[in-house]
Design an enzyme around this catalytic site. Structure first.
Site, PDB file in Angstrom:
ATOM      1  N   ASP A 207       0.661  -0.689  -0.144  1.00 11.81           N
ATOM      2  CA  ASP A 207      -0.115   0.012   0.200  1.00 11.81           C
ATOM      3  C   ASP A 207       1.120   1.217  -0.137  1.00 11.81           C
ATOM      4  OD1 ASP A 207      -1.933   1.794   0.423  1.00 11.81           O
ATOM      5  OD2 ASP A 207      -1.742   1.406   2.708  1.00 11.81           O
ATOM      6  N   ASP A 209      -0.129   5.314   1.141  1.00 13.84           N
ATOM      7  CA  ASP A 209       0.185   5.702   2.213  1.00 13.84           C
ATOM      8  C   ASP A 209      -0.446   5.705   3.613  1.00 13.84           C
ATOM      9  OD1 ASP A 209      -2.112   8.653   0.301  1.00 13.84           O
ATOM     10  OD2 ASP A 209      -1.533   6.831  -0.569  1.00 13.84           O
ATOM     11  N   GLU A 216      -0.936  10.583   4.066  1.00  9.80           N
ATOM     12  CA  GLU A 216      -2.114  10.040   3.676  1.00  9.80           C
ATOM     13  C   GLU A 216      -2.145  11.779   2.189  1.00  9.80           C
ATOM     14  OE1 GLU A 216      -4.390   7.351   3.133  1.00  9.80           O
ATOM     15  OE2 GLU A 216      -3.331   6.696   4.881  1.00  9.80           O
ATOM     16  N   ARG A 252     -14.977  11.858  -0.729  1.00 10.68           N
ATOM     17  CA  ARG A 252     -13.509  13.165  -1.246  1.00 10.68           C
ATOM     18  C   ARG A 252     -12.946  13.585  -2.288  1.00 10.68           C
ATOM     19  NH1 ARG A 252      -9.666   8.846   1.602  1.00 10.68           N
ATOM     20  NH2 ARG A 252     -11.063   7.659   0.335  1.00 10.68           N
ATOM     21  N   SER A 295      -2.430   0.849  -4.882  1.00  9.31           N
ATOM     22  CA  SER A 295      -2.555   1.967  -3.895  1.00  9.31           C
ATOM     23  C   SER A 295      -4.257   2.484  -4.257  1.00  9.31           C
ATOM     24  CB  SER A 295      -1.709   2.759  -3.840  1.00  9.31           C
ATOM     25  OG  SER A 295      -2.044   4.118  -3.476  1.00  9.31           O
ATOM     26  N   GLY A 296      -5.533   2.429  -3.208  1.00 11.27           N
ATOM     27  CA  GLY A 296      -5.860   3.331  -2.941  1.00 11.27           C
ATOM     28  C   GLY A 296      -6.318   4.986  -3.581  1.00 11.27           C
ATOM     29  N   LYS A 341      -6.808  -4.630  -5.373  1.00 18.29           N
ATOM     30  CA  LYS A 341      -5.539  -4.789  -4.839  1.00 18.29           C
ATOM     31  C   LYS A 341      -5.757  -6.077  -5.004  1.00 18.29           C
ATOM     32  CE  LYS A 341      -5.260  -0.475  -2.000  1.00 18.29           C
ATOM     33  NZ  LYS A 341      -4.561  -0.316  -0.751  1.00 18.29           N
ATOM     34  N   ASP A 364      -2.034  -0.790   5.977  1.00 16.45           N
ATOM     35  CA  ASP A 364      -2.528  -0.397   7.474  1.00 16.45           C
ATOM     36  C   ASP A 364      -3.913   0.185   7.307  1.00 16.45           C
ATOM     37  OD1 ASP A 364      -2.234   3.070   7.092  1.00 16.45           O
ATOM     38  OD2 ASP A 364      -2.492   1.887   5.447  1.00 16.45           O
ATOM     39  N   ASN A 367      -8.651  -1.040   3.554  1.00 18.11           N
ATOM     40  CA  ASN A 367      -9.352  -1.584   2.908  1.00 18.11           C
ATOM     41  C   ASN A 367      -7.973  -3.112   1.969  1.00 18.11           C
ATOM     42  OD1 ASN A 367      -7.578   0.554   2.621  1.00 18.11           O
ATOM     43  ND2 ASN A 367      -7.393   1.094   0.263  1.00 18.11           N
TER      44      ASN A 367
END
Length: 418
Positions: A207, A209, A216, A252, A295-296, A341, A364, A367
């Protein structure tokens, strides 16, 4: 103390455990093995450790017959006296030896203790859980370098690896207890089955962030857009698993509408790379591993880190800008969420023609759980409680390079100059 004179062993078993102890010196192992070679003795098992220049050498030997026992053991006593060390002999019955032989091939496990500095309390609580699960400790090895006296430096690493024999009563309960101890004592305790895959991983998926970087990105963009508090609140809810990732992502992104494209370069330049990330990546790449960012977050920042760290693959979300180079606030499909992912991890592994057991995933947030559960080794790194509780392993006390210890690497084998 038991009588160790040779006369005692005239009727002893043909299998003897020889234990040599004393101040370490060059040539000790050579001297004893040469002596046994002169008598044509078979060594059934052998182990040696040195702690602060004190040697402990154990050899399980097979004597060719009762008639030779006295001669061999007498010569061993003389050699020990000559070398200035102690020696003890313990007869092993045929039944005991056969029981020992029958144990080979059974499941083995490894516990790894990681902290800035390991204390007796850390070890005692770990050993308590091991005893509760009816496991025996076979071997203990320090993987980290020597630790200085006094308070541990801020970036220090301490690691001890413990090999276990037996089968746990309840592996899930054992992991839960280790997680509880870790939270109480500021230590990480990893529990793994010791399989051939442990030292044969080939791909690490990160991941981005709050894992590969200590930030983030979407929160940093939100601060620049003047909506920091609103976006941070949504981010936290998503990371805790209280809000669906796709829904939170859309909310967001809508709040970031109008942000100038020029801001991205400024944010990227300020991103703090997580402790140990560069060391870990350089080391595993030298060993032939591939690395990926799943990554998201956003492709722009993933590619920035790709150039900086030498990452092989980047999969993240794409930002959409209008003709004025301002964010539209819209989402470009497909969104890289938890399920995506896991799919990408499987796809990369298939392209590399490797087993999922050979994949490490690190994350972390909630997700990240799908990919952590898909990989052979899933690591919750400085993660939220829900992620720690559901991941195979959790690492919080030291940097990302602590993953090298979970793979069994000692500091002396690591590329510290990089």
């Amino acid at each position: 103390m038991a009588d160790t004179s040779p006369a005692v062993y005239k009727k002893a078993s043909e299998v003897i455990l020889v234990k040599v102890s004393g101040e370490d010196r060059r040539g000790l192992t050579l001297a004893f093995s040469n002596l046994l070679a002169q008598h044509n003795i078979s060594i059934l098992d052998i182990g040696q450790s040195v702690i602060h220049d004190q040697l402990n050498l154990g050899m399980l030997i097979e004597l060719p017959g009762e008639g030779m026992a006295s001669t061999v053991l007498k010569d061993l006593l003389y050699k020990a006296h000559e070398m200035g060390v102690g020696v003890q002999f313990t007869p092993v019955s045929a039944e005991e030896y056969e029981h020992w032989v029958s144990g080979q091939g059974k499941e083995r496990y490894t516990v790894t203790l990681l902290a800035r500095k390991i204390t007796a309390a850390h070890f005692a609580r770990m050993a308590e859980v091991v005893a509760e699960q009816e496991l025996n400790i076979d071997d203990i090895v320090r993987l980290s370098g020597r630790v200085p006296l006094g308070k541990a430096p801020e970036n220090s690493r301490a690691c001890v690896e413990i090999s276990l024999r037996g089968k746990p009563v309840d592996a899930d309960a054992m992991r839960a207890r280790f997680l509880q101890v870790a939270g109480e004592l500021d230590v990480d305790i990893a529990f793994q089955e010791d399989t051939l895959y442990r030292r044969n991983r080939r791909l690490i998926c990160f991941d981005m962030d709050s894992t590969l970087i200590e930030a983030e990105v979407i929160d940093e963009l939100a601060k620049a857009a003047g909506v920091g508090d609103q976006v941070a609140e949504i981010t936290e809810a998503a990371m805790r698993g209280e809000l669906d990732f796709q829904e939170s992502f859309r909310r967001r992104m809508a709040l970031l509408r109008g942000l100038k494209k020029s801001v991205l370069a400024e944010v990227a330049a300020q991103l703090p790379v997580t402790e140990g990330a560069e060391r870990l990546i350089r080391h595993v790449k030298t060993l032939g591993y591939r690395t990926a960012i799943l990554s998201g977050g956003f492709t722009y920042f993933g590619e920035y880190l790709q150039d900086k760290l030498g990452i092989d693959y980047v999969h993240a979300n794409t930002l959409e800008f209008d003709e004025n180079d301002e964010l539209t606030g819209r989402v470009i499909e497909p969104i890289v969420d938890g399920a995506r992912k896991a799919e990408l991890l499987k796809q990369i592994a298939a392209d590399m023609n490797i087993s999922l057991e050979q994949v490490i995933a690190v994350g972390d947030g909630a997700n990240d759980l799908p990919m952590l559960s898909t990989a052979g080794l899933g690591i919750a790194f400085r993660a939220k409680p829900i992620v720690q509780q559901n991941a195979k392993q959790a690492l919080s006390t030291i940097g990302l390079d602590g993953i090298l210890y979970l793979l069994g690497f000692k500091d002396q084998h690591q590329i510290d100059s990089l």
